[in-house]
Design an enzyme around this catalytic site. Sequence first.
Site, mmCIF file in Angstrom:
data_model
loop_
_atom_site.group_PDB
_atom_site.id
_atom_site.type_symbol
_atom_site.label_atom_id
_atom_site.label_comp_id
_atom_site.label_asym_id
_atom_site.label_seq_id
_atom_site.Cartn_x
_atom_site.Cartn_y
_atom_site.Cartn_z
ATOM 1 N N HIS A 1 0.714 -1.352 0.008
ATOM 2 C CA HIS A 1 0.069 0.006 -0.104
ATOM 3 C C HIS A 1 0.924 1.251 -0.017
ATOM 4 O O HIS A 1 0.547 2.386 -0.607
ATOM 5 C CB HIS A 1 -0.973 -0.023 1.194
ATOM 6 N N ASP A 2 2.031 1.301 0.643
ATOM 7 C CA ASP A 2 3.008 2.391 0.917
ATOM 8 C C ASP A 2 4.122 2.530 -0.231
ATOM 9 O O ASP A 2 4.997 3.151 0.114
ATOM 10 C CB ASP A 2 3.232 2.494 2.101
ATOM 11 N N LYS B 1 6.083 5.601 -1.449
ATOM 12 C CA LYS B 1 6.834 6.211 -0.562
ATOM 13 C C LYS B 1 8.405 6.007 -1.019
ATOM 14 O O LYS B 1 9.359 7.046 -0.529
ATOM 15 C CB LYS B 1 6.819 5.863 0.846
ATOM 16 N N HIS C 1 2.576 10.096 -2.096
ATOM 17 C CA HIS C 1 2.696 8.435 -2.183
ATOM 18 C C HIS C 1 1.803 7.804 -2.822
ATOM 19 O O HIS C 1 2.033 6.666 -3.251
ATOM 20 C CB HIS C 1 3.335 8.105 -0.750
ATOM 21 N N HIS D 1 -6.006 4.256 -0.205
ATOM 22 C CA HIS D 1 -5.991 3.885 1.278
ATOM 23 C C HIS D 1 -5.992 4.945 2.094
ATOM 24 O O HIS D 1 -6.085 4.782 3.270
ATOM 25 C CB HIS D 1 -4.851 2.928 1.445
ATOM 26 N N HIS D 2 -5.700 6.168 1.630
ATOM 27 C CA HIS D 2 -6.078 7.152 2.420
ATOM 28 C C HIS D 2 -7.110 7.971 2.165
ATOM 29 O O HIS D 2 -7.574 9.434 2.631
ATOM 30 C CB HIS D 2 -4.663 8.422 2.264
ATOM 31 N N ASP E 1 -4.573 -0.170 7.718
ATOM 32 C CA ASP E 1 -3.440 0.829 8.114
ATOM 33 C C ASP E 1 -3.709 1.470 9.224
ATOM 34 O O ASP E 1 -2.130 1.782 9.810
ATOM 35 C CB ASP E 1 -3.199 1.473 6.622
HETATM 36 P P1 C2E Z 1 1.537 6.134 8.404
HETATM 37 O O1 C2E Z 1 2.488 6.625 9.710
HETATM 38 O O2 C2E Z 1 1.749 4.668 8.236
HETATM 39 O O3 C2E Z 1 0.052 6.407 9.140
HETATM 40 C C1 C2E Z 1 -0.996 5.887 8.295
HETATM 41 C C2 C2E Z 1 -2.295 6.653 8.754
HETATM 42 O O4 C2E Z 1 -2.506 6.299 10.113
HETATM 43 C C3 C2E Z 1 -2.109 8.183 8.727
HETATM 44 O O5 C2E Z 1 -2.393 8.818 7.375
HETATM 45 C C4 C2E Z 1 -3.448 8.561 9.674
HETATM 46 O O6 C2E Z 1 -4.459 8.302 8.848
HETATM 47 C C5 C2E Z 1 -3.393 7.452 10.687
HETATM 48 N N1 C2E Z 1 -2.305 7.856 11.831
HETATM 49 C C6 C2E Z 1 -1.139 7.749 12.231
HETATM 50 N N2 C2E Z 1 -0.587 8.178 13.278
HETATM 51 C C7 C2E Z 1 -1.721 8.799 13.760
HETATM 52 C C8 C2E Z 1 -1.895 9.861 14.793
HETATM 53 O O7 C2E Z 1 -1.019 10.238 15.862
HETATM 54 N N3 C2E Z 1 -3.244 10.257 15.117
HETATM 55 C C9 C2E Z 1 -4.022 10.084 14.173
HETATM 56 N N4 C2E Z 1 -5.409 10.583 14.452
HETATM 57 N N5 C2E Z 1 -4.146 9.311 13.096
HETATM 58 C C10 C2E Z 1 -2.838 8.797 12.853
HETATM 59 P P2 C2E Z 1 -2.045 10.270 7.099
HETATM 60 O O8 C2E Z 1 -1.944 11.180 8.204
HETATM 61 O O9 C2E Z 1 -2.541 10.612 5.791
HETATM 62 O O10 C2E Z 1 -0.222 9.860 6.798
HETATM 63 C C11 C2E Z 1 0.267 9.239 5.869
HETATM 64 C C12 C2E Z 1 1.663 9.131 6.033
HETATM 65 O O11 C2E Z 1 2.457 10.191 6.189
HETATM 66 C C13 C2E Z 1 2.034 8.312 7.452
HETATM 67 O O12 C2E Z 1 2.168 6.906 7.337
HETATM 68 C C14 C2E Z 1 3.413 8.858 7.699
HETATM 69 O O13 C2E Z 1 4.385 7.935 6.930
HETATM 70 C C15 C2E Z 1 3.523 10.240 7.007
HETATM 71 N N6 C2E Z 1 3.188 11.401 8.274
HETATM 72 C C16 C2E Z 1 2.113 11.669 8.735
HETATM 73 N N7 C2E Z 1 2.069 12.557 9.742
HETATM 74 C C17 C2E Z 1 3.210 12.714 10.083
HETATM 75 C C18 C2E Z 1 4.225 13.317 10.652
HETATM 76 O O14 C2E Z 1 3.682 14.258 11.682
HETATM 77 N N8 C2E Z 1 5.377 13.364 10.664
HETATM 78 C C19 C2E Z 1 6.022 12.354 10.151
HETATM 79 N N9 C2E Z 1 7.564 12.372 9.991
HETATM 80 N N10 C2E Z 1 5.416 11.775 9.129
HETATM 81 C C20 C2E Z 1 4.175 11.638 8.979
HETATM 82 FE FE FE Z 2 0.092 5.413 3.251
HETATM 83 FE FE FE Z 3 1.256 2.367 6.252
#
Ligand code: C2E
Ligand code: FE
Ligand code: FE
Length: 431
Positions: free
Chosen positions: A248-249, A252, A277, A303-304, A353
């Site tokens: 799915h990712d 990236k 991504h 997936h988002h 996810d």
């Molecule tokens: P990921 O880490 O695999 O997170 C996937 C999805 O899980 C996120 O999509 C979000 O819907 C949910 N999620 C993850 N952590 C949290 C959280 O702490 N609170 C809530 N409410 N939801 C959470 P999203 O937001 O579209 O992010 C996609 C990807 O972007 C993430 O994949 C990550 O790789 C990156 N990302 C998002 N926010 C940050 C950030 O603040 N810092 C960094 N370094 N990367 C980020």
């Molecule tokens: Fe993703």
């Molecule tokens: Fe993921």
Amino acid sequence: MLTEKQKLEALTRLGADLNRIKDLDILMEHILTEARRFVNADAGSIYIRKEDQLLFTYTQNATLQKKLPRGEKLIYSTFSIPTDKSSIAGYTAITGKPLNIPDVYRLDNAVPYRFSRKFDLTSGYETHSVLAIPLKTLRDEVVGVLQVINGQDESGKIISFSEEAARMMNHFASMATTAFERAQMTRTLILRMIRMAELRDPKETGAHVNRVGSYAVEIYERWAQENGIQDKELQTNRDVLRMAAMLHDVGKVAISDEILKKPGRLTEEEYAVMKQHTVFGARLFADKKSDFDEAAAEVALNHHEWWNGQGYPGRVDVDANGSPQTFPARGGKTPGKVSEEIPLFGRIVAIADVYDALSSKRVYKESWDEADILKAMERGAGEQFDPRLIEFFFSSLDVIRSIQHRYPDQDEEDRTCPDTLSRTQTIEQCT
Ligand code: C2E
Ligand code: FE
Ligand code: FE
Ligand code: SIN
Ligand code: SIN
């Protein structure tokens, strides 16, 4: 019994099926069924060799199956025997020679192999005639054994397998070998892609992709049950979805380290880049040459998306080849897809996810407590997630917890995976 014409037709059909059906398990079951039909055998197995063991990977037994509730599996599936000359299948694997045995209970004392009564005692079945053929590659490597059991005449009486049946079986053995090798190659290629994606984002480990793949399949199975999806379709989709969810990712790989590995929160602009991504991932599979490409593109792109339309990338344009175009990175918004406009596999992986992201530590966040995670998942129903799929998620919670247990996060140095899989390693065992 089949007539010659029917046999010819069935063989032609099987050849066509080989090209169409990509999933190894279905293919192998199919080959075994056809092999049994050809020689009118009540039972049969395909053993796959794994190091010094032969695993009963595919087993069919018409007599025993009739006694089981519909859909239930035969107990044999967890058995294995050592690859040595002491058993019938083992002998075949070691020597690379077929065996055609009229009655396993009347073996000549001079032969090195014995029939293990354990199988019959455990299953309440009576094995008599056995025909065992090695699955031999062009390099003369034996990857397994095809075995048919208890040939029957028109009246259902058990008889020995003829010489013609033995010759016929070579054909099926060679199809099974080809199918097996081809599936292994596909899996190896997909595994390489997954590892490439992981290298870019080391916090999203193999364990993460395995968990997301397994959760997704679990939710899909509930959905399929509710929707009366046929067994065969379910089996194909399971495998396709698992691989697609694992990737799915994969998009990236196109995101810079600066953003991908940033220890803190992303700025608005960085987040806009990160969102791409989804589109990058989908473009990798834009050819849509197979069900798998189709599903992988669908999952990567969707997936988002959110059930309520607040997700991304939204309704992106596609070019003539169906390849999604990059959407405006800075602040530009495309309208999000809403509810069932989001493809099923995308809606399923969205749940898998996020559940896994919340359960895991990331460069930018700590892992959450389960109670908080479940609250968030529940709150997300109808907002971020498809509310019906969330119900399936909650009804599978026990299984989902056991999946979590099966694929714990581990340190990078514990991961000892070769670039290519050994013959019988699966992705599950190896990322
Ligand atoms: P990921 O880490 O695999 O997170 C996937 C999805 O899980 C996120 O999509 C979000 O819907 C949910 N999620 C993850 N952590 C949290 C959280 O702490 N609170 C809530 N409410 N939801 C959470 P999203 O937001 O579209 O992010 C996609 C990807 O972007 C993430 O994949 C990550 O790789 C990156 N990302 C998002 N926010 C940050 C950030 O603040 N810092 C960094 N370094 N990367 C980020
Ligand atoms: Fe993703
Ligand atoms: Fe993921
Ligand atoms: C054996 O070979 O003894 C195991 C069972 C079988 O091959 O039928
Ligand atoms: C799929 O999304 O490919 C599964 C079938 C469906 O959407 O109903």
